[in-house]
Write an enzyme that holds these catalytic residues in place. Structure first.
Site, PDB file in Angstrom:
ATOM      1  CD  GLU A   1      -8.607  -2.862  -4.439  1.00 51.45           C
ATOM      2  OE1 GLU A   1      -9.649  -3.473  -4.418  1.00 51.45           O
ATOM      3  OE2 GLU A   1      -8.163  -2.166  -5.389  1.00 51.45           O
TER       4      GLU A   1
ATOM      5  CG  HIS B   1      -2.015   1.036   1.090  1.00 55.57           C
ATOM      6  ND1 HIS B   1      -1.868   2.210   1.457  1.00 55.57           N
ATOM      7  CD2 HIS B   1      -3.039   0.813   0.638  1.00 55.57           C
ATOM      8  CE1 HIS B   1      -3.022   2.942   1.185  1.00 55.57           C
ATOM      9  NE2 HIS B   1      -4.036   2.190   0.530  1.00 55.57           N
TER      10      HIS B   1
HETATM   11  N1  ACO Z   1       3.980  -7.837  -4.447  1.00 52.30           N
HETATM   12  C1  ACO Z   1       5.410  -7.734  -4.616  1.00 52.30           C
HETATM   13  N2  ACO Z   1       6.078  -6.655  -4.549  1.00 52.30           N
HETATM   14  C2  ACO Z   1       5.546  -5.599  -4.181  1.00 52.30           C
HETATM   15  C3  ACO Z   1       4.316  -5.463  -4.002  1.00 52.30           C
HETATM   16  C4  ACO Z   1       3.352  -6.590  -4.292  1.00 52.30           C
HETATM   17  N3  ACO Z   1       2.096  -6.545  -4.082  1.00 52.30           N
HETATM   18  N4  ACO Z   1       3.937  -4.159  -3.616  1.00 52.30           N
HETATM   19  C5  ACO Z   1       5.114  -3.571  -3.657  1.00 52.30           C
HETATM   20  N5  ACO Z   1       6.195  -4.366  -4.076  1.00 52.30           N
HETATM   21  C6  ACO Z   1       7.587  -4.146  -4.110  1.00 52.30           C
HETATM   22  C7  ACO Z   1       7.897  -3.294  -5.254  1.00 52.30           C
HETATM   23  O1  ACO Z   1       8.256  -4.257  -6.455  1.00 52.30           O
HETATM   24  C8  ACO Z   1       9.083  -2.344  -4.746  1.00 52.30           C
HETATM   25  O2  ACO Z   1      10.252  -3.200  -4.866  1.00 52.30           O
HETATM   26  P1  ACO Z   1      11.749  -2.767  -5.347  1.00 52.30           P
HETATM   27  O3  ACO Z   1      11.911  -1.534  -4.351  1.00 52.30           O
HETATM   28  O4  ACO Z   1      12.659  -3.960  -5.314  1.00 52.30           O
HETATM   29  O5  ACO Z   1      11.543  -2.417  -6.499  1.00 52.30           O
HETATM   30  C9  ACO Z   1       8.813  -2.216  -3.335  1.00 52.30           C
HETATM   31  O6  ACO Z   1       7.950  -3.150  -3.185  1.00 52.30           O
HETATM   32  C10 ACO Z   1       8.142  -0.686  -3.338  1.00 52.30           C
HETATM   33  O7  ACO Z   1       7.026  -0.814  -4.052  1.00 52.30           O
HETATM   34  P2  ACO Z   1       6.223   0.607  -4.793  1.00 52.30           P
HETATM   35  O8  ACO Z   1       5.680   0.493  -6.076  1.00 52.30           O
HETATM   36  O9  ACO Z   1       7.532   1.634  -4.532  1.00 52.30           O
HETATM   37  O10 ACO Z   1       5.516   0.888  -3.424  1.00 52.30           O
HETATM   38  P3  ACO Z   1       4.145   1.835  -3.450  1.00 52.30           P
HETATM   39  O11 ACO Z   1       3.879   2.109  -2.312  1.00 52.30           O
HETATM   40  O12 ACO Z   1       4.186   3.000  -4.297  1.00 52.30           O
HETATM   41  O13 ACO Z   1       3.070   1.029  -4.147  1.00 52.30           O
HETATM   42  C11 ACO Z   1       1.199  -0.296  -4.441  1.00 52.30           C
HETATM   43  C12 ACO Z   1       1.964   0.591  -3.415  1.00 52.30           C
HETATM   44  C13 ACO Z   1       0.965   0.296  -5.832  1.00 52.30           C
HETATM   45  C14 ACO Z   1      -0.248  -0.765  -3.893  1.00 52.30           C
HETATM   46  C15 ACO Z   1       1.979  -1.719  -4.681  1.00 52.30           C
HETATM   47  O14 ACO Z   1       1.922  -2.282  -3.206  1.00 52.30           O
HETATM   48  C16 ACO Z   1       1.281  -2.785  -5.476  1.00 52.30           C
HETATM   49  O15 ACO Z   1       1.292  -2.722  -6.803  1.00 52.30           O
HETATM   50  N6  ACO Z   1       0.328  -3.577  -5.071  1.00 52.30           N
HETATM   51  C17 ACO Z   1      -0.357  -4.780  -5.679  1.00 52.30           C
HETATM   52  C18 ACO Z   1      -1.439  -4.024  -6.363  1.00 52.30           C
HETATM   53  C19 ACO Z   1      -2.479  -3.695  -5.446  1.00 52.30           C
HETATM   54  O16 ACO Z   1      -2.791  -4.374  -4.560  1.00 52.30           O
HETATM   55  N7  ACO Z   1      -3.281  -2.262  -5.542  1.00 52.30           N
HETATM   56  C20 ACO Z   1      -4.408  -2.155  -4.695  1.00 52.30           C
HETATM   57  C21 ACO Z   1      -3.812  -1.037  -3.701  1.00 52.30           C
HETATM   58  S1  ACO Z   1      -5.179  -0.446  -2.467  1.00 52.30           S
HETATM   59  C22 ACO Z   1      -6.114   0.756  -3.273  1.00 52.30           C
HETATM   60  O17 ACO Z   1      -5.422   1.628  -3.933  1.00 52.30           O
HETATM   61  C23 ACO Z   1      -7.477   0.817  -2.999  1.00 52.30           C
END
Ligand code: ACO
Length: 362
Positions: free
Chosen positions: A304, A245
């Site tokens: 989600e 998140h």
């Molecule tokens: N699975 C695997 N790795 C992940 C996940 C995940 N669900 N989420 C984050 N990471 C990793 C990224 O690959 C990244 O790794 P790196 O630094 O080695 O490249 C690190 O964690 C940070 O990721 P960011 O994208 O910078 O984290 P951010 O906080 O910006 O992203 C997000 C949040 C977009 C929700 C992300 O966690 C994600 O893509 N989750 C999966 C999609 C999802 O569930 N979306 C619904 C969100 S809830 C809502 O909006 C209502």
């Protein structure tokens, strides 16, 4: 700058997301006080109180939203064969775009109910079924399910959808709410603001994740397969949908609220307990793997994950989950849009130019 994380761009009385404590407050009430206790109509009143001149009294909201559903349903006639073939979110957005724009209470209430009226019509159209007209006498959640299924839902199902809509009604300055506030700040009107919101919600990094959660559960198939399947997905470079998140560094409190809702519903279902058991196994394996693979990045269950399990159990097809999300969050978009108009100014940040300079300036 990085995705505007931690940059405060608005003051709001509407909701507060504490990502460290894992707490969500909606207008002075904790999520636990509202989810599963207040019907959607009451939560809408709580959010919009003082934001919208002419807002009905709390006790009148149910009837006024029922009447608004009947008005919004007139737009469903515009569902032509071409539109029927589009994904449900595109259909809902196209029908919302037909609603009049403006800032008054009638515009706001019709907009507020519109995804809940248009989503069932879009789903039924995709199945070759005629749309069901709303029953203004029903509660909002019960009527949404009735318009989907063509028959009155069980009270437990209506209560579960009510709990879902309230759980996701507002959540600080998430991407779709920010998009709605930016649009409202230009004085474009509430319909324009909500259209900006629903467009931002569509993406898989925001509201588009629960459909892929179902794909993940289906792919895993059995609890014993969870670890191997998830490891393989991460090896391919995929993200695990329903985890991580932008704000929460601990578990998303909405995940717990929705898990409780699913557990309650499972008590009256023959199929849901098995699905819930699979989801719990996938969740446990995912948390374990993410902790091991990303030790520096707390990645926990987000809203989600159990949204997917709940909406599937209520009979929504997974390609329409984001429309159901919009049916609750639209209240937040409207409240934020009104708050922006009442207390904010044009949102116009700056960018830093890093491109080539003209020859004469070099
Ligand atoms: N699975 C695997 N790795 C992940 C996940 C995940 N669900 N989420 C984050 N990471 C990793 C990224 O690959 C990244 O790794 P790196 O630094 O080695 O490249 C690190 O964690 C940070 O990721 P960011 O994208 O910078 O984290 P951010 O906080 O910006 O992203 C997000 C949040 C977009 C929700 C992300 O966690 C994600 O893509 N989750 C999966 C999609 C999802 O569930 N979306 C619904 C969100 S809830 C809502 O909006 C209502």
């Amino acid at each position: 700058m990085d995705g505007l994380r931690d940059v405060v761009v608005a003051e709001t009385v509407l909701s507060d997301v504490d990502g460290v404590a894992g707490r969500l407050v909606i207008r002075g009430h904790s999520l636990d006080e509202l989810a599963g206790r207040a019907p959607f109509e009451q939560a809408c009143h709580l959010l919009l109180d003082g934001m919208l001149p002419g807002l009905p009294e709390a006790g009148q909201m149910r009837g006024r939203l029922g009447a608004a559903r009947a008005q919004a349903f007139a737009e469903v006639a515009a569902l032509d064969p071409q539109l029927r073939r589009r994904p449900p979110l595109d259909v809902v957005r196209a029908l919302m775009a037909r609603l009049p724009d403006g800032d008054d209470v009638d515009v706001a209430l019709r907009l507020l109910v519109s995804p809940a009226v248009f989503a069932p019509a879009a789903i039924r159209a995709s199945r070759g079924l005629e749309p069901m007209a709303p029953d203004p006498a029903l509660g909002h959640a019960a009527d949404m399910l009735r318009m989907l299924k063509g028959a009155a839902p069980a009270p437990a199902e209506a209560a579960a959808l009510d709990a879902y809509l309230v759980t996701i009604i507002d959540h600080g300055l998430n991407a779709s709410t920010f998009a709605a506030r930016v649009t409202a700040s230009t004085l474009a009107g509430l319909t324009s603001a909500a259209l900006a919101g629903i467009s931002a919600l569509k993406g898989p990094l925001h509201g588009g994740a629960p459909g892929p959660v179902i794909d993940m559960l289906d792919g895993v198939g059995t609890p014993a397969n969870a670890t191997a399947w998830l490891e393989a997905a991460l090896d391919r470079g995929d993200r695990l949908m329903g985890f991580g998140h932008g704000v929460y560094r601990v578990r998303d409190p909405r995940a717990d609220a929705l898990k409780r809702t699913v557990q309650t519903l499972a008590g009256a279902s023959s199929e849901l307990p098995g699905r819930l058991k699979l989801a719990e196994a996938v969740e446990a394996a995912a948390l374990d793997i993410l902790k091991r693979r990303k030790p520096d990045r707390p990645l926990n269950t987000n809203v989600e994950f159990y949204t997917a399990v709940l909406l599937e159990a209520l009979g929504f097809p997974h390609e329409a989950f984001t429309c159901v999300f919009a049916s609750g969050r639209v209240a937040g978009w409207i409240a934020h849009a009104r708050e922006q108009v009442l207390s904010g100014r044009l949102i116009r940040p700056s960018s830093r130019y890093v491109g080539p300079v003209p020859r004469e300036a070099a």
